[in-house]
Write an enzyme that holds these catalytic residues in place. Structure first.
Site, PDB file in Angstrom:
ATOM      1  N   GLY A 264      22.962 -20.253 -16.747  1.00 19.55           N
ATOM      2  CA  GLY A 264      23.833 -21.406 -16.991  1.00 19.55           C
ATOM      3  C   GLY A 264      24.185 -22.179 -15.740  1.00 19.55           C
ATOM      4  O   GLY A 264      23.313 -22.741 -15.083  1.00 19.55           O
TER       5      GLY A 264
ATOM      6  N   LYS B  76      14.756 -14.943 -19.122  1.00 20.14           N
ATOM      7  CA  LYS B  76      15.301 -15.369 -17.827  1.00 20.14           C
ATOM      8  C   LYS B  76      14.754 -14.517 -16.679  1.00 20.14           C
ATOM      9  O   LYS B  76      14.422 -15.037 -15.613  1.00 20.14           O
ATOM     10  CB  LYS B  76      16.825 -15.291 -17.878  1.00 20.14           C
ATOM     11  CG  LYS B  76      17.432 -16.269 -18.903  1.00 20.14           C
ATOM     12  CD  LYS B  76      18.884 -15.912 -19.214  1.00 20.14           C
ATOM     13  CE  LYS B  76      19.498 -16.862 -20.235  1.00 20.14           C
ATOM     14  NZ  LYS B  76      20.784 -16.331 -20.758  1.00 20.14           N
TER      15      LYS B  76
END
Lengths: 436, 436
Positions: free
Chosen positions: A134, A205
């Site tokens: 994020g 990720k």
């Protein structure tokens, strides 16, 4: 100078956050970028809702291709998600000569090689800071901030849902199922939480970070992925007694024979900073040969934290879009012609320590047989904890922490221990990392 | 392509580290930068020692001006330190059209405005990631990674020496003088530790971060600077009892009326991640309006961690040196014509909470008088702790935590309390920040 014109594909949570932050901080951003950055077009299937969000400030269309076809649009922001239509649109935007900013980790972890090659050939940038952790600028730290280093390993709490669940399980002593329901009620877990709780999102990720850290292509299919659904409250308690916390880590580590790429619940020493990252927060530890240990912490999801990363990419692209492509930071940190074909190791070849919990009959000789099997496989014991059995109990828990070992032989040893008649329940095995 | 040629001014600890890391990781760095980066010239007064370090790989000279005058040199790395000759050489290097990389926080905090303006006018870059928090890429995070944000505040442990001393004072219950000697013996503190323990080094770094975060010129002379030399072990203990740790923080905070810029020992909640940064490690917390709280952690000093930052700058300059200067990241994050003249607030105008320790006579009415004075000045009390006096003791410690208040009235209240006949010793006052 004319503002840079941005087209948003999808205006859900992150798209709305991006639009709002760009509007609210437009002056601050212009002072930094030297040029305005404006969302002038939005594509969303729910045209009415999109219009109510952006008002008169941007043109709303239902068809994303109208955005891509608009010659006024400099940068396309893809916030649709998934591998399907998002991939088609990203490839079309690249073909149309648009720079692309995306938060789509799934797309890049699976199709990154194809997408980055198309972008390189067309001379455009694909920026994706928002795809990992994020609002934490971890892609920039890895790709630019630590460019002097030979990266040794990365270990990250890169999924907020699972970290929230593990934090609650530990602090309240509750079981997984109970906490998952609570997390869903609070909005920390989706109605279908599979991608999060099974570790898939974290593996996307970790795959992207591994590529950037080690200069290898993205290879999601080679990642070893385990989630937290089988984790029991008892093991969180035992781990705590031994000075460890259990976190779902995405780990990428360089070994002589290849790269380890794995996501699984992991015991880590409670005194490590990353062990104290609680709730839905994210953190990534990066070990470089020159810099030593560094850690990056922040919100890994949510409208505005993710928008922070999307807009940082917009500023970067604004700065560099007229520059010679050779001067840009390569998509995967290393020059495309300098990627290595270092293999991703099979999980059997991974080197790590283990936590084992065996429910055994409380009788003489059990420990000797168990430790004998470990010794046969060359696995040495770091610590052993035997719970005292309560009055009248016929069985007891034995907890073993091993030193680093290779996973293949460990699995064989566990199978042999499991076959002992005095081992009364399925053996719990968890990996343990010192992160030092 | 021909390698980028680098000239080092000064090959002490950091210079040696830079040379070694560039040599060791040259292949990794070339794969990232797309071009080799080589130190081909070194200037150091100790020519013999310099030659023994670099061997045949670089030309060693005593006179830094030979490096600056060499047309083959693309980038000059200034690692001399201080405001004197370093400033002259940096200005000369800029005038000669060289890009400059420096780790010199003192120079930039005091003369940054002049240096950055000269660089802008000459079209060269001055990069300084290594000037703040060593290997942590905090300048890049602030300047690029968080460019979407209106930064609200920054709070950092940005001096390893003082954090080592404070960690030792707390964990071993020792006094400042004792730990300082130990730190000197271990090499964590210099023979003349003034710049570190008086907070000057931290203030240099906080000044640079404040400029980048808020788009203001560097103004070291406006920073409020307090060190840790007067800190007593008793207050570290009391803070701990109340759930706080004491850290030397560099703080920069945006207020409606201006910018707070201050370095002082600070009570922070023990549960915050940054409160658990121990030993010589550094960490910086950055609060942005979109991203929320982020934290960056790593080694703040040492040969190779600092070299990691110097070389990251070399890679950045290598990438961008042929690009249009308008595309480069501005030195202070904001475009030079977009800097704000927001004032730095006087310490009397700063808003913060306080920890007070009063040694008072153990008699009726004392607390009422003390709390009355605080109330008169509109200062509200968050918590109050009165140590029970031991048998036969005539005095006792009263600890007060206040809510946020303005420092000016607080100082007046402290002066009035100090004048009470029942207050028996100098009042200890420390600032407290919740960092949330």
């Amino acid at each position: 100078m004319k503002p840079i014109q941005v087209g948003l594909l999808g205006i859900g949570t992150v798209g709305g956050g991006t639009f709002n932050v760009l509007t609210r901080n437009q002056e601050e951003i212009r002072r930094r970028a030297g040029r305005g950055i404006e969302v002038t077009m939005v594509a969303d299937l729910d045209v009415e809702r999109a219009r109510s969000l952006v008002g008169e400030r941007a043109r709303v269309v239902a068809d994303a291709r109208e955005v891509i076809a608009n010659p006024e649009i400099d940068i396309v922001v893809e916030l649709i998600g998934g591998y399907g239509v998002a991939k088609t649109l990203v490839m079309e935007a690249i073909a149309a000569g648009k720079h692309v900013v995306t938060a789509n980790k799934a797309l890049l972890a699976v199709h990154g090689t194809e997408i980055f090659e198309a972008a390189r050939a067309r001379g455009v940038m694909v920026a994706f800071e928002a795809a990992v952790a994020g609002g934490i600028p971890i892609i920039k730290a890895l790709r630019e901030g630590l460019s002097a280093n030979r990266i040794e390993w990365i270990a990250g709490i890169i999924n907020g849902t699972t970290n929230f669940i593990l934090s609650e399980m530990r602090s309240k002593g509750l079981d997984f199922d109970v906490v998952l329901k609570e997390a869903q009620r609070l909005g920390y877990a989706e109605a279908d939480p599979t991608f999060d709780i099974e570790g898939v999102d974290a593996a996307h990720k970790a795959t992207i970070m591994a590529a950037i850290a080690f200069g290898i292509p993205v290879q999601f299919d080679k990642a070893h992925v385990e989630g937290i659904t089988k984790l029991q409250a008892a093991d969180i308690r035992y781990a705590e007694q031994l000075g460890y916390r259990i976190k779902l880590l995405g780990i990428a580590r360089r070994r002589d024979s290849g790269i380890e790429l794995r996501v699984h619940p992991t015991l880590i020493p409670a005194k490590r900073l990353i062990a104290n990252v609680e709730g839905a927060m994210n953190a990534v530890v990066v070990q470089g040969d020159a810099v030593g240990t560094t850690l990056y912490y922040g919100k890994g999801a949510g409208a505005e934290p993710t928008a922070s990363a999307v807009i940082a990419d917009l500023v970067d692209v604004t700065r560099l879009h007229t520059a010679d492509p050779g001067n840009r930071v390569p998509h995967l940190a290393f020059q495309p012609d300098a990627l290595a074909n270092t293999p991703i190791l099979d999980i059997d070849q991974v080197r790590t320590a283990f936590y084992l919990r065996l429910q055994v009959a409380d009788e003489a000789g059990v420990l000797s047989r168990v430790t004998g099997i470990l010794a046969e496989h060359g696995i040495s014991i770091d610590a052993l904890l035997q719970r005292e059995s309560a009055e009248g109990e016929q069985n007891t828990d034995v907890i073993i922490l091993t030193h680093d070992t290779i996973e293949g032989p460990m699995r064989k040893a566990i199978a042999q221990m499991q076959a002992l008649p005095t081992v009364l329940a399925p053996i719990v095995s968890l990996r343990k990392e010192e992160l030092a």
